[in-house]
Design a protein around this motif. Structure first.
Motif, short mmCIF file in Angstrom:
data_model
loop_
_atom_site.label_atom_id
_atom_site.label_comp_id
_atom_site.label_asym_id
_atom_site.label_seq_id
_atom_site.Cartn_x
_atom_site.Cartn_y
_atom_site.Cartn_z
N VAL A 31 0.86 -1.18 0.00
CA VAL A 31 0.00 0.00 0.00
C VAL A 31 0.90 1.23 0.00
O VAL A 31 1.75 1.41 0.87
CB VAL A 31 -0.96 -0.01 1.20
CG1 VAL A 31 -1.70 1.31 1.32
CG2 VAL A 31 -1.95 -1.16 1.03
N ILE A 32 0.71 2.06 -1.02
CA ILE A 32 1.62 3.17 -1.33
C ILE A 32 0.91 4.50 -1.11
O ILE A 32 -0.22 4.68 -1.55
CB ILE A 32 2.08 3.07 -2.81
CG1 ILE A 32 2.81 1.76 -3.04
CG2 ILE A 32 2.94 4.27 -3.19
CD1 ILE A 32 2.82 1.33 -4.49
N ASP A 33 1.57 5.42 -0.44
CA ASP A 33 1.04 6.78 -0.30
C ASP A 33 1.18 7.48 -1.65
O ASP A 33 2.29 7.61 -2.19
CB ASP A 33 1.82 7.54 0.77
CG ASP A 33 1.26 8.93 1.00
OD1 ASP A 33 0.18 9.04 1.60
OD2 ASP A 33 1.90 9.91 0.56
N LYS A 34 0.05 7.93 -2.19
CA LYS A 34 0.06 8.47 -3.55
C LYS A 34 0.95 9.69 -3.68
O LYS A 34 1.68 9.84 -4.66
CB LYS A 34 -1.37 8.87 -3.96
CG LYS A 34 -2.32 7.72 -4.16
CD LYS A 34 -3.68 8.26 -4.58
CE LYS A 34 -4.77 7.22 -4.45
NZ LYS A 34 -6.11 7.79 -4.70
N VAL A 39 6.02 3.50 0.39
CA VAL A 39 5.29 2.29 0.72
C VAL A 39 4.93 2.34 2.20
O VAL A 39 5.82 2.34 3.06
CB VAL A 39 6.12 1.02 0.42
CG1 VAL A 39 5.36 -0.23 0.87
CG2 VAL A 39 6.44 0.94 -1.06
N ARG A 40 3.65 2.46 2.49
CA ARG A 40 3.22 2.58 3.89
C ARG A 40 3.25 1.23 4.60
O ARG A 40 3.67 1.13 5.74
CB ARG A 40 1.82 3.18 3.95
CG ARG A 40 1.81 4.69 3.75
CD ARG A 40 2.66 5.34 4.82
NE ARG A 40 2.62 6.79 4.75
CZ ARG A 40 3.53 7.57 5.31
NH1 ARG A 40 4.56 7.05 5.93
NH2 ARG A 40 3.42 8.87 5.24
N ARG A 93 -10.79 -3.99 2.29
CA ARG A 93 -9.59 -3.15 2.47
C ARG A 93 -9.97 -1.85 3.16
O ARG A 93 -10.92 -1.18 2.78
CB ARG A 93 -8.95 -2.86 1.11
CG ARG A 93 -8.36 -4.11 0.50
CD ARG A 93 -7.53 -3.80 -0.73
NE ARG A 93 -6.98 -5.04 -1.29
CZ ARG A 93 -6.18 -5.08 -2.34
NH1 ARG A 93 -5.83 -3.96 -2.95
NH2 ARG A 93 -5.74 -6.23 -2.79
N GLU A 95 -10.13 2.00 4.55
CA GLU A 95 -9.88 3.36 4.07
C GLU A 95 -8.64 3.84 4.80
O GLU A 95 -8.67 4.09 6.00
CB GLU A 95 -11.08 4.25 4.37
CG GLU A 95 -11.00 5.63 3.76
CD GLU A 95 -11.21 5.61 2.25
OE1 GLU A 95 -10.75 6.55 1.60
OE2 GLU A 95 -11.81 4.65 1.74
N TYR A 96 -7.53 3.93 4.08
CA TYR A 96 -6.28 4.24 4.73
C TYR A 96 -6.17 5.73 5.03
O TYR A 96 -6.54 6.56 4.23
CB TYR A 96 -5.12 3.82 3.82
CG TYR A 96 -3.79 3.93 4.51
CD1 TYR A 96 -3.29 2.88 5.26
CD2 TYR A 96 -3.06 5.10 4.43
CE1 TYR A 96 -2.08 2.99 5.91
CE2 TYR A 96 -1.84 5.22 5.08
CZ TYR A 96 -1.37 4.16 5.81
OH TYR A 96 -0.17 4.27 6.45
N SER A 97 -5.68 6.03 6.19
CA SER A 97 -5.43 7.42 6.58
C SER A 97 -4.14 7.45 7.37
O SER A 97 -3.63 6.41 7.80
CB SER A 97 -6.58 7.92 7.45
OG SER A 97 -6.62 7.17 8.66
#
Lengths: 113, 113
Positions: A31-34, A39-40, A93, A95-97
Motif C-alpha cells: 500500500v503506497i502513499d500516492k 510504501v506505507r 480493504r 480506508e487508509y489514513s
C-alpha cells in the motif's frame, strides 16, 4: 553490487517467515502513499496460520528483511503480537489514513515517517 | 474522503495516457528503494506505440496523475521526449542505482528525493 531496489511484482507473493524460520504466509500487496510515493505497509496474508484464514495484516515496510537463504522476508513477529495485531478481511480493504498508518506503526513500535 | 493511498496490485496494469487523452500503454511494475520504501519509478510498457514494442520506460512516480474519468494515469509526455527517453528491454531490467535514478529524474526535470 547488490541492487538497492526491488520490483513490486517480485514482492507480491513472496513468502514471509518469522525469526525462527517458520513460514507465516505471503505478501499479498503493498500500500503506497500516492503523494509521497512511500510504501506505507505490506499486506501479509497469513493463510492457515493459527487458523487465521485469509485476513490481511498490515506491516510497516521496514520490518521486512529479505533473507537470500530462505528466498523470502523475515519479520520478527511473535505469536502474541499477531494475536492482537491490526488486521482486516481480504475483501474489506480499509480506508487508509495517516491515523490508521500511525496505529499500525505504533503497534509494532516503528517510527512513523 | 478519497483514499490517500493505492495498492500496488491496482497500479500494475493500469492504462497510461498523454495529456491529449491518447493511450500510451500500461504500467508494468513499480521499482521500490528497499531501504527507504520510496517508489523510485513506474515502468511503463508502451506496447505498440510508435512501433516501440515491449521496451520499458522508467517514469518518476510523481509524474503519474490519476484521472478518474479515464480510469488511468495521465503523464504529460511529448513524443519527442519519449524518443530519447531512458528505456530498457523487458527481459533486461537494469541494475538500479542512485546514479541511474538521477538520470531518469534529470531527463524529465523532476527533483530527486
Amino acid at each position: 553490487m547488490a541492487s538497492t531496489t526491488i520490483s513490486s511484482d517480485r514482492v507480491e507473493g513472496t513468502k514471509v517467515y518469522n525469526g525462527n524460520g517458520d513460514k507465516l504466509g505471503t505478501i499479498d500487496n503493498l500500500v503506497i502513499d500516492k503523494r509521497s510515493g512511500l510504501v506505507r505497509y505490506a499486506a501479509l496474508e497469513f493463510g492457515g496460520f493459527m487458523g487465521i484464514g485469509t485476513d490481511r495484516y498490515p506491516i510497516p515496510w521496514n520490518m521486512l528483511k529479505y533473507d537470500t537463504g530462505l528466498d523470502g522476508y523475515v519479520v520478527p513477529l511473535r505469536e502474541d503480537q499477531l494475536e492482537k495485531a491490526p488486521k482486516y478481511a481480504q475483501a474489506d480493504r480499509p480506508e487508509y489514513s495517516d491515523e490508521y498508518g500511525r496505529k499500525i506503526y505504533d503497534y509494532y513500535g516503528v517510527a512513523w515517517m
